[in-house]
Design an enzyme around this catalytic site. Structure first.
Site, PDB file in Angstrom:
ATOM      1  N   HIS A  38      -1.990  -4.215   0.929  1.00 25.46           N
ATOM      2  CA  HIS A  38      -3.135  -3.433   1.399  1.00 25.46           C
ATOM      3  C   HIS A  38      -4.446  -4.224   1.436  1.00 25.46           C
ATOM      4  CE1 HIS A  38      -0.178  -0.262   0.657  1.00 25.46           C
ATOM      5  NE2 HIS A  38      -0.822   0.399   1.587  1.00 25.46           N
ATOM      6  N   ARG A  87       2.252  12.018   3.216  1.00 24.14           N
ATOM      7  CA  ARG A  87       0.886  11.877   3.699  1.00 24.14           C
ATOM      8  C   ARG A  87       0.910  11.571   5.187  1.00 24.14           C
ATOM      9  NH1 ARG A  87      -1.006   6.426   4.244  1.00 24.14           N
ATOM     10  NH2 ARG A  87      -3.150   7.156   4.179  1.00 24.14           N
ATOM     11  N   GLU A 124       1.366   8.692  11.607  1.00 24.63           N
ATOM     12  CA  GLU A 124       2.551   8.330  10.834  1.00 24.63           C
ATOM     13  C   GLU A 124       2.715   9.344   9.718  1.00 24.63           C
ATOM     14  OE1 GLU A 124       1.944   4.419   9.280  1.00 24.63           O
ATOM     15  OE2 GLU A 124       2.219   3.453  11.221  1.00 24.63           O
ATOM     16  N   TYR A 133     -11.077  -1.710  11.787  1.00 26.07           N
ATOM     17  CA  TYR A 133      -9.782  -2.020  11.180  1.00 26.07           C
ATOM     18  C   TYR A 133      -8.653  -1.296  11.920  1.00 26.07           C
ATOM     19  CZ  TYR A 133      -5.734  -1.883   8.242  1.00 26.07           C
ATOM     20  OH  TYR A 133      -4.436  -1.971   7.822  1.00 26.07           O
ATOM     21  N   LYS A 134      -8.914  -0.078  12.337  1.00 30.83           N
ATOM     22  CA  LYS A 134      -7.886   0.690  13.049  1.00 30.83           C
ATOM     23  C   LYS A 134      -7.696   0.213  14.498  1.00 30.83           C
ATOM     24  CE  LYS A 134      -8.079   5.022  10.379  1.00 30.83           C
ATOM     25  NZ  LYS A 134      -6.653   5.215  10.077  1.00 30.83           N
ATOM     26  N   ASN A 159      -0.997   9.293   8.134  1.00 30.78           N
ATOM     27  CA  ASN A 159      -1.946   8.249   8.484  1.00 30.78           C
ATOM     28  C   ASN A 159      -2.175   8.308  10.001  1.00 30.78           C
ATOM     29  OD1 ASN A 159      -3.515   5.946   7.627  1.00 30.78           O
ATOM     30  ND2 ASN A 159      -2.150   4.753   8.930  1.00 30.78           N
ATOM     31  N   TYR A 164     -10.903   6.834   3.596  1.00 29.33           N
ATOM     32  CA  TYR A 164      -9.682   6.481   2.875  1.00 29.33           C
ATOM     33  C   TYR A 164      -9.649   7.195   1.528  1.00 29.33           C
ATOM     34  CZ  TYR A 164      -8.992   2.764   6.280  1.00 29.33           C
ATOM     35  OH  TYR A 164      -8.794   2.066   7.438  1.00 29.33           O
TER      36      TYR A 164
HETATM   37  C1  HEM Z   1       4.627   2.392  -1.071  1.00 24.08           C
HETATM   38  C2  HEM Z   1       4.717   2.311   0.190  1.00 24.08           C
HETATM   39  C3  HEM Z   1       3.667   1.787   1.125  1.00 24.08           C
HETATM   40  C4  HEM Z   1       3.759   0.696   1.911  1.00 24.08           C
HETATM   41  C5  HEM Z   1       4.952  -0.239   2.029  1.00 24.08           C
HETATM   42  C6  HEM Z   1       2.523   0.592   2.648  1.00 24.08           C
HETATM   43  C7  HEM Z   1       2.248  -0.392   3.574  1.00 24.08           C
HETATM   44  C8  HEM Z   1       1.108  -0.466   4.328  1.00 24.08           C
HETATM   45  C9  HEM Z   1       0.849  -1.481   5.318  1.00 24.08           C
HETATM   46  C10 HEM Z   1       1.796  -2.627   5.671  1.00 24.08           C
HETATM   47  C11 HEM Z   1      -0.360  -1.240   5.850  1.00 24.08           C
HETATM   48  C12 HEM Z   1      -1.062  -2.079   6.930  1.00 24.08           C
HETATM   49  C13 HEM Z   1      -1.812  -3.205   6.241  1.00 24.08           C
HETATM   50  C14 HEM Z   1      -2.270  -4.282   7.225  1.00 24.08           C
HETATM   51  O1  HEM Z   1      -3.258  -4.041   7.955  1.00 24.08           O
HETATM   52  O2  HEM Z   1      -1.661  -5.347   7.245  1.00 24.08           O
HETATM   53  C15 HEM Z   1      -0.884  -0.058   5.204  1.00 24.08           C
HETATM   54  C16 HEM Z   1      -2.085   0.544   5.507  1.00 24.08           C
HETATM   55  C17 HEM Z   1      -2.599   1.592   4.790  1.00 24.08           C
HETATM   56  N1  HEM Z   1      -2.024   2.217   3.700  1.00 24.08           N
HETATM   57 FE1  HEM Z   1      -0.196   1.877   2.940  1.00 24.08          FE
HETATM   58  N2  HEM Z   1       1.696   1.621   2.285  1.00 24.08           N
HETATM   59  C18 HEM Z   1       2.351   2.376   1.350  1.00 24.08           C
HETATM   60  C19 HEM Z   1       1.886   3.507   0.751  1.00 24.08           C
HETATM   61  C20 HEM Z   1       0.618   4.006   0.914  1.00 24.08           C
HETATM   62  C21 HEM Z   1       0.093   5.171   0.270  1.00 24.08           C
HETATM   63  C22 HEM Z   1       0.887   6.084  -0.675  1.00 24.08           C
HETATM   64  C23 HEM Z   1      -1.199   5.309   0.673  1.00 24.08           C
HETATM   65  C24 HEM Z   1      -2.235   6.339   0.304  1.00 24.08           C
HETATM   66  C25 HEM Z   1      -2.043   7.349  -0.483  1.00 24.08           C
HETATM   67  C26 HEM Z   1      -1.477   4.242   1.586  1.00 24.08           C
HETATM   68  C27 HEM Z   1      -2.670   4.055   2.234  1.00 24.08           C
HETATM   69  C28 HEM Z   1      -2.871   3.186   3.275  1.00 24.08           C
HETATM   70  C29 HEM Z   1      -4.057   3.195   4.122  1.00 24.08           C
HETATM   71  C30 HEM Z   1      -5.271   4.127   3.991  1.00 24.08           C
HETATM   72  C31 HEM Z   1      -3.878   2.220   5.072  1.00 24.08           C
HETATM   73  C32 HEM Z   1      -4.843   1.882   6.225  1.00 24.08           C
HETATM   74  C33 HEM Z   1      -4.309   2.596   7.441  1.00 24.08           C
HETATM   75  C34 HEM Z   1      -5.276   2.788   8.594  1.00 24.08           C
HETATM   76  O3  HEM Z   1      -6.486   2.817   8.409  1.00 24.08           O
HETATM   77  O4  HEM Z   1      -4.781   3.017   9.714  1.00 24.08           O
HETATM   78  N3  HEM Z   1      -0.365   3.463   1.710  1.00 24.08           N
HETATM   79  N4  HEM Z   1       0.017   0.386   4.285  1.00 24.08           N
END
Ligand code: HEM
Length: 316
Positions: A170, A200, A242, A293-294, A202, A20
């Site tokens: 998060h 970005r 994504e 987690y994934k 994901n 991450y």
């Molecule tokens: C501002 C808008 C954003 C929203 C609304 C958002 C929302 C979310 C949500 C709902 C999750 C899933 C959390 C869960 O398990 O319940 C998530 C995962 C994650 N987000 Fe965001 N996010 C945003 C921006 C970002 C940005 C800009 C980054 C990094 C630069 C980021 C990094 C991550 C990462 C690393 C995960 C875990 C994903 C995985 O391992 O598959 N997010 N985010």
């Protein structure tokens, strides 16, 4: 050998090791939406989900109307400017006429007057794009999930997260708050400037071709993970990517977060041998806490074996 689908797939890895981080890049060209050959199928699915399960797929707080209109403006301008043969936008002062030539639909409304649309502006515009659209309000030195149209979530709930701030959203991610990474990314987003969007990628693995993997329907799609074997992983396991973009909305100072979800089966991805090899190395090296987690705990081993066998059979 490679296919059109592999060559246009937003492959997410730049090395054999995944952790991450803030992996955002400046978005060039600065366009919020992308129309792919899957457009009609995905819009049909999106609209069905919105009809059948509206509150699961659409939520908004009452103060977001102005930001929603800003999203309408960004998205319709980008559609018309990027794909002029498929979308047109005609503006006579505040009277806007948008035509979607792919679906043969025309909408006329007074920009800024929600009474001239049958549904909320964000809900309306989201039905013309493959992306999910989230509005994050910025106030009190923080970011809040204020509105969203979310049909293709990767195992999360819009209803549950509505109103939460960035760090709260998060919280389920293990290790994400280490070294205050969550706060650093939030602060980075709060500094976002109008005209300088970021992007970005994901990623995760899906068991089955399933875009609408919402938390609320986990009991329907989660079981599929138990059926994966090294023999069927090529057809049944999909790399899910994504493409996420961040835009500043200048009038309300809210942030538009767009999510375009792409799926490709491992069989198809493996037409590019470098991609398949790198995915193999990433999966072998990935720490358990990220893999769990994934959601790939039940089929990571089978997927690794499938990729491993590919190279052995090919003798390389
Ligand atoms: C501002 C808008 C954003 C929203 C609304 C958002 C929302 C979310 C949500 C709902 C999750 C899933 C959390 C869960 O398990 O319940 C998530 C995962 C994650 N987000 Fe965001 N996010 C945003 C921006 C970002 C940005 C800009 C980054 C990094 C630069 C980021 C990094 C991550 C990462 C690393 C995960 C875990 C994903 C995985 O391992 O598959 N997010 N985010």
């Amino acid at each position: 050998m490679s296919s059109d689908k592999v060559s246009r797939f937003p492959y997410p890895f730049s090395s054999d090791v995944y952790r991450y981080s803030n992996n955002s890049l400046l978005l060039d060209p600065p366009i919020a939406i992308e129309v792919t050959p899957e457009y009609e199928d995905e819009i049909t699915l999106k609209r069905k989900l919105l009809t059948d399960c509206h509150s699961r797929c659409y939520q908004s707080l009452p103060h977001t109307l102005q930001a929603q209109w800003e999203v309408v403006s960004v998205v319709l301008h980008h559609l018309a400017e990027t794909y002029p043969a498929s979308f047109t936008l005609d503006k006579k002062e505040n009277l806007w006429t948008f035509t979607n030539h792919i679906l043969n639909e025309t909408a006329t409304f007074m920009f800024g007057d929600a009474g001239t649309l049958p549904i909320e502006p964000l809900d309306f515009v989201g039905r013309h794009v493959q992306e999910d659209l989230i509005v994050m309000g910025q106030r009190d030195n923080d970011l809040f999930l204020d509105a969203g149209q979310l049909c293709f979530p990767a195992n999360w709930s819009l209803q549950f997260n509505l109103g939460m701030n960035f760090v709260e959203i998060h919280t389920p991610i293990p290790g994400f708050s280490a070294d205050r990474l969550d706060e650093k990314i939030r602060n980075f987003i709060m500094r976002l400037e109008n005209g300088q969007p970021w992007v970005r990628r994901n990623w995760s693995l899906n068991a089955g071709h399933k875009l609408d993997s919402s938390l609320e329907t986990f009991h329907l799609w989660g079981q599929k993970r138990k059926e994966i074997t090294a023999e069927n992983a090529g057809q049944e396991v999909y790399l899910r990517v994504e493409v996420q973009k961040l835009f500043r909305l200048p009038r309300t100072h809210a942030v538009l977060f767009t999510i375009h979800t792409h799926l490709i089966s491992l069989q198809e991805l493996s037409l590019n041998r470098d991609y398949a090899k790198q995915l193999y190395h990433v999966l072998v090296e990935l720490p358990d806490f990220i893999a769990d987690y994934k959601g790939m705990k039940l089929f990571r081993g089978q997927t690794i074996n499938y990729l491993h066998n590919l190279f052995n059979e090919a003798g390389c």
